[in-house]
Structure formats: C-alpha cells, structure tokens
Write an enzyme that holds these catalytic residues in place. Sequence first.
Site, PDB file in Angstrom:
ATOM      1  N   HIS A  18       0.806  -1.084  -0.022  1.00 39.23           N
ATOM      2  CA  HIS A  18       0.063   0.068   0.067  1.00 39.23           C
ATOM      3  C   HIS A  18       1.010   1.269  -0.124  1.00 39.23           C
ATOM      4  O   HIS A  18       2.182   1.256  -0.162  1.00 39.23           O
ATOM      5  CB  HIS A  18      -1.055  -0.078   1.191  1.00 39.23           C
ATOM      6  CG  HIS A  18      -0.242  -0.048   2.664  1.00 39.23           C
ATOM      7  ND1 HIS A  18       0.506   0.878   3.083  1.00 39.23           N
ATOM      8  CD2 HIS A  18      -0.265  -1.167   3.411  1.00 39.23           C
ATOM      9  CE1 HIS A  18       0.900   0.425   4.188  1.00 39.23           C
ATOM     10  NE2 HIS A  18       0.352  -0.583   4.379  1.00 39.23           N
ATOM     11  N   CYS A 128       1.175 -10.426  19.966  1.00 37.50           N
ATOM     12  CA  CYS A 128       0.190 -10.003  19.004  1.00 37.50           C
ATOM     13  C   CYS A 128       0.809 -10.354  17.729  1.00 37.50           C
ATOM     14  O   CYS A 128       2.034 -10.081  17.569  1.00 37.50           O
ATOM     15  CB  CYS A 128       0.173  -8.505  19.099  1.00 37.50           C
ATOM     16  SG  CYS A 128      -0.586  -7.844  17.733  1.00 37.50           S
ATOM     17  N   HIS A 148      -3.463  -3.279  16.719  1.00 39.88           N
ATOM     18  CA  HIS A 148      -4.631  -4.358  16.116  1.00 39.88           C
ATOM     19  C   HIS A 148      -5.593  -4.719  17.110  1.00 39.88           C
ATOM     20  O   HIS A 148      -5.560  -5.862  17.556  1.00 39.88           O
ATOM     21  CB  HIS A 148      -3.600  -5.688  15.928  1.00 39.88           C
ATOM     22  CG  HIS A 148      -2.391  -5.569  14.900  1.00 39.88           C
ATOM     23  ND1 HIS A 148      -1.129  -5.062  15.408  1.00 39.88           N
ATOM     24  CD2 HIS A 148      -2.541  -5.481  13.379  1.00 39.88           C
ATOM     25  CE1 HIS A 148      -0.551  -4.993  14.080  1.00 39.88           C
ATOM     26  NE2 HIS A 148      -1.151  -5.159  13.026  1.00 39.88           N
ATOM     27  N   LYS A 294      -7.116   7.229  10.060  1.00 37.77           N
ATOM     28  CA  LYS A 294      -6.073   6.372   9.927  1.00 37.77           C
ATOM     29  C   LYS A 294      -6.303   5.256   8.726  1.00 37.77           C
ATOM     30  O   LYS A 294      -7.257   4.898   8.297  1.00 37.77           O
ATOM     31  CB  LYS A 294      -6.324   5.440  11.326  1.00 37.77           C
ATOM     32  CG  LYS A 294      -5.193   4.204  11.570  1.00 37.77           C
ATOM     33  CD  LYS A 294      -5.423   3.806  12.852  1.00 37.77           C
ATOM     34  CE  LYS A 294      -3.938   2.650  12.840  1.00 37.77           C
ATOM     35  NZ  LYS A 294      -4.539   1.204  13.431  1.00 37.77           N
ATOM     36  N   LYS A 297      -8.063  -1.314   6.585  1.00 36.11           N
ATOM     37  CA  LYS A 297      -8.691  -2.170   5.706  1.00 36.11           C
ATOM     38  C   LYS A 297     -10.255  -1.811   5.893  1.00 36.11           C
ATOM     39  O   LYS A 297     -11.229  -1.790   5.152  1.00 36.11           O
ATOM     40  CB  LYS A 297      -8.601  -3.641   5.995  1.00 36.11           C
ATOM     41  CG  LYS A 297      -7.458  -3.844   4.904  1.00 36.11           C
ATOM     42  CD  LYS A 297      -7.369  -5.718   4.784  1.00 36.11           C
ATOM     43  CE  LYS A 297      -6.740  -5.968   3.547  1.00 36.11           C
ATOM     44  NZ  LYS A 297      -6.423  -7.268   3.673  1.00 36.11           N
TER      45      LYS A 297
HETATM   46  O1  ME8 Z   1       6.991  -3.880   9.967  1.00 33.97           O
HETATM   47  N1  ME8 Z   1       2.702   5.960   7.068  1.00 33.97           N
HETATM   48  O2  ME8 Z   1       6.759  -4.669   7.888  1.00 33.97           O
HETATM   49  P1  ME8 Z   1       5.364  -4.066   7.383  1.00 33.97           P
HETATM   50  C1  ME8 Z   1       4.006   5.802   6.719  1.00 33.97           C
HETATM   51  N2  ME8 Z   1       8.129  -6.578   8.360  1.00 33.97           N
HETATM   52  N3  ME8 Z   1       4.655   4.602   6.731  1.00 33.97           N
HETATM   53  C2  ME8 Z   1       4.083   3.505   6.753  1.00 33.97           C
HETATM   54  C3  ME8 Z   1       2.665   3.458   6.980  1.00 33.97           C
HETATM   55  C4  ME8 Z   1       1.964   4.906   7.203  1.00 33.97           C
HETATM   56  N4  ME8 Z   1       0.661   4.880   7.609  1.00 33.97           N
HETATM   57  N5  ME8 Z   1       2.225   2.291   7.220  1.00 33.97           N
HETATM   58  C5  ME8 Z   1       3.158   1.410   6.637  1.00 33.97           C
HETATM   59  C6  ME8 Z   1       7.198  -4.683   9.103  1.00 33.97           C
HETATM   60  N6  ME8 Z   1       4.304   2.336   6.594  1.00 33.97           N
HETATM   61  C7  ME8 Z   1       8.419  -5.728   9.169  1.00 33.97           C
HETATM   62  C8  ME8 Z   1       9.603  -4.860   8.985  1.00 33.97           C
HETATM   63  S1  ME8 Z   1      12.411  -4.790   8.991  1.00 33.97           S
HETATM   64  C9  ME8 Z   1      13.650  -5.606   9.143  1.00 33.97           C
HETATM   65  C10 ME8 Z   1      10.851  -5.757   9.041  1.00 33.97           C
HETATM   66  C11 ME8 Z   1       5.524   1.584   6.161  1.00 33.97           C
HETATM   67  O3  ME8 Z   1       4.772  -4.575   6.085  1.00 33.97           O
HETATM   68  C12 ME8 Z   1       6.624   2.124   7.097  1.00 33.97           C
HETATM   69  O4  ME8 Z   1       7.803   1.849   6.475  1.00 33.97           O
HETATM   70  O5  ME8 Z   1       4.363  -3.720   8.595  1.00 33.97           O
HETATM   71  C13 ME8 Z   1       6.617   0.926   8.223  1.00 33.97           C
HETATM   72  O6  ME8 Z   1       7.745   1.187   9.023  1.00 33.97           O
HETATM   73  C14 ME8 Z   1       6.636  -0.069   7.435  1.00 33.97           C
HETATM   74  O7  ME8 Z   1       5.590   0.198   6.285  1.00 33.97           O
HETATM   75  C15 ME8 Z   1       5.987  -1.239   8.178  1.00 33.97           C
HETATM   76  O8  ME8 Z   1       5.658  -2.422   7.088  1.00 33.97           O
END
Ligand code: ME8
Length: 468
Positions: A18, A128, A148, A294, A297
């Site tokens: 997204h 979680c 969540h 926010k 989904k």
């Molecule tokens: O946490 N505003 O992956 P993830 C800004 N797999 N950035 C956003 C956002 C928002 N509303 N929503 C998501 C994980 N992001 C782990 C990471 S790394 C070793 C493992 C972005 O798929 C932002 O970069 O949940 C956030 O930190 C990341 O998506 C979380 O992605």
Amino acid sequence: MQKYYVNTPIYYVNDVPHVGHLYTTLAADVLARYYRIKLGHENVLFVTGTDEHGAKVAQAAAQHNKTPQEYADEVAPVFQKAWEATNISHDYFMRTTHHEHKKIVQGILQKMYDAGHIYKGVYEGLYCVGCEKFLTEQDMVNGKCPLHPNQEPIQQKEDNYFFKLSSFGAQVKAKIESGELEVQPQSRRNEVLGRIEQGIEDISISRQGVAWGIQIPWDTSQTVYVWVEALFNYYTATKIIPGKEDFWPNQLQLMAKDIVWFHACIWPALLLAAELKLPKAIFAHGFFTINGQKMSKSLGNVIAPQELVDTYGADGARYLLLSAYTFGNDGDLALDKFTDTYNSDLANGLGNLVSRTAKLCEGLNMGERTPLEFSEKYKNRMEHYEFKEVLDDIWAKLAELDKYFNHTMPWKLKDSPEALKEALLPVVQGLVDIAAELEPFMPQTAEKMSKQFTSAAIGAVEPYFTRI
Ligand code: ME8
C-alpha cells in the site's frame, strides 16, 4: 571512495503493498538516486524486499489455502511490480526465504549461541500476531494491542531461546549518545534512549509453535523469531549480492516510527553480539493518515501504489507523496487535494513553463548547455531528508522563472531571433538546472526536460502532465 548503502524495511507478504510501503521506499529511492549522482552508481547500493516468515504470513497463507511458500511467491512479485510502476531503482530485492539468507542467519546465531549470548528459558506472555511481538504491559491499551485492536493477543507459554539483550543496553545507549549510531529525528532518539534507561529485559528469539521459519541450528524443534532474522537481511543482502560485501555497514535504514525500537535497540545489540559493524544511521519518519483518518482495511481507505500511478503517473504520484508534508513528521495525505496540487504544480506550473519555453525556442539555435553544480543548500537539504523543502525550493525557482518570462514577454520578440534567444536563455538554463535537481524525485520528467533543454535545437513536445 565513499559508499552509500540504504535500506527500507522488508515488508510483510501477508498482504499486498500500500501507499505506506511506497512512502518509505520512495524516500529511499530519492536518496539512492541522489547519491548515485554524487558518488557514482557503483558506490551506491539500495536494497528493499519482503519479510516472508512467521505466524502472520503463515496465517494469511492458510486463509488463502496456500502453503506459506506458495503465498510468499505470489505476493513478493506484487511488491516488485508496484516498485516497477513507481520507478523505484533498487539494486536488489531481498526475500527472507532465499536459501543463502537462511544459511547466513543460522551461522550468525550459532556463533552468538557459542559465545554465550543466547540461553534457554520459558516465555510466558501475550503475543500480537499482527506486530509479531510479545506485548508488555505498557504496550497494551485495555488489554489489547493498540495497533491491532481487532485481534485478540494470544497467551503463550513455551520453551524459547533468549538473547541477552540486557547485557547490551549500556553499549547501545553509549553508541547512540556518542553519535556513532545516529537515531533520527531527535524525538525518536530521545524515545529510544529513555526506554533503554528504564531498563531492558532479555528477549525471546525463537518460537516453538511456529513452523514457518528458519530452524534454530542447534535445536531444530524451534524456529528463529521472525524479527531477528528479518533484521539480519540488511547484512545478508551484502553477502548474497555478488561483489557487494564491502557495502556493510549500511549508511541508512529508513522506516516509520512503528518499528524504531527493533531497529535502534534490538538490532544494534544483535550486531554487537554477532561482532558485526553497526549501521551509521536510522531514520524513522512519521505515520500518515489519509484524509485525516488512519489507513485501515475496515475503513476501506488503503491505497495501492498502482492506483496513484493510474491517476497521476509515476512522477506525479512521487511528487504528490513527498510534497505533502515535511518528511519525518506525522502528516496527512489529503487525497482530495491531490488533483488540485497536480493540476496547479505539475500541469500548470512546471508543464506550462516547459511548453511555453520550448515552443518559443523552436527554430532557433540555442546552443548546448549543462546543468550547474548542485548548490550547497540543495545538497544539505537532500542529505538531511528535507524532501518537501527541496521541492518547495524548486517550485519557488519555477515561480521566479515564470515571473521573469511574463515580465520579459519573449513572445513579443519573435521578429528578432537574437533578442528572442537572449530573452529565453535564462529560462532554458533554469529549466536545465531544475531538471538536474528533480532527477531523484521525478526521474522520467527530469530526463525529458534535460534532453529537451540541453540540446541546441529545442523543439516543442507533448505536454508532460495532462490536466485532470
Ligand atoms: O514492520 N505511514 O513490515 P510492514 C507511513 N516486516 N509509513 C507506513 C505507514 C503509514 N501509515 N504504514 C506502513 C514490518 N508504513 C516488518 C519490517 S524490517 C527488518 C521488518 C511503512 O509490512 C513504514 O515504513 O508492517 C513502516 O515502518 C512499514 O511500512 C511497516 O511495514
């Protein structure tokens, strides 16, 4: 020669990408493109990718009647397509199911175990799955994970292996305080230091009940906690990509504030225990809302990168995201204003000046030119993640050129080619300079502008941005 290695988080493949994922990846792309210009392509490495193990991905796969591997193989390419559509220039797409990644992680953990940094214990607590983490009392709001609230935390009691995080707190703190490990912005740095000061406990780094993961090498009844192996991707990538070993340690890890603790405390501690070098800097930007809400989904406001590209084009989407608010802060993506901004800044602002200038240059011999060197101000802003401010500066320059154009009225000089050329030259040079500054942000537009205005024979072109 200075090297620049930048990473985004690797995103979970439980769902498709997204605009939140795009936001961080785009910022990393802008930096990678800038540093390629500054240091040369061969001195820059930009890695993004997907986080494919763990309970969260296994659950999503089961819901789709797929094995986790099948599911990951389906979703990872959706991320790759999204990055293609938005012109992300990563050098490598890292997947944690890569066999080399697994092998390297196992080797590192074995080394840490042999050195006495890992011990066996019993973990009891609430987990979680959405966050893939155990919840502490302070994490919870009304007994639930605030991120969540629709998922009940799971009570777990199992034999686990623990990492002696508590032994490394003081060292991590000292490295952050001395600036050896930069944690930015300042607010995040304070938050991390404050939390370390409160005292940190050892963490469980294995799972007994999660089959979908990398096996603990000395006890195959357990798998590595997904976060631990995911963090190591930044390092394993440099071992997997041929010829990139000397890119470790990385200069920058970008992410949002949700995962700063993992990156600024747990990760450096793991590296210290593994006797590996630490990243230079961690930058955690804020979270954005969509039209004040926010992104979720259940609200139906989760936007796919492709949707933005379909409406505004890749460069349009890139511009709108990074000009929306100051990078680093929390902010809002006011989608309802995107079309207005697109029309005023891109179709009318930039697009119009380009078309008007090119049209008047037609048939004249304008001579060739190259862009000026990047100004100190530009470099400084780029190197301090001031993306919106760079774009604001560029649009201020465009406004100046526009003012000059309207004041000089070159269209009245058509009968005198020399005077016309002289009047147009400052605008043409200005557009060439702007193209260079725009390159990291809007690569397609910058390339078109640069091709068009550096040549001696400047001809009219199709509008870059059609009004919506
Ligand atoms: O946490 N505003 O992956 P993830 C800004 N797999 N950035 C956003 C956002 C928002 N509303 N929503 C998501 C994980 N992001 C782990 C990471 S790394 C070793 C493992 C972005 O798929 C932002 O970069 O949940 C956030 O930190 C990341 O998506 C979380 O992605």
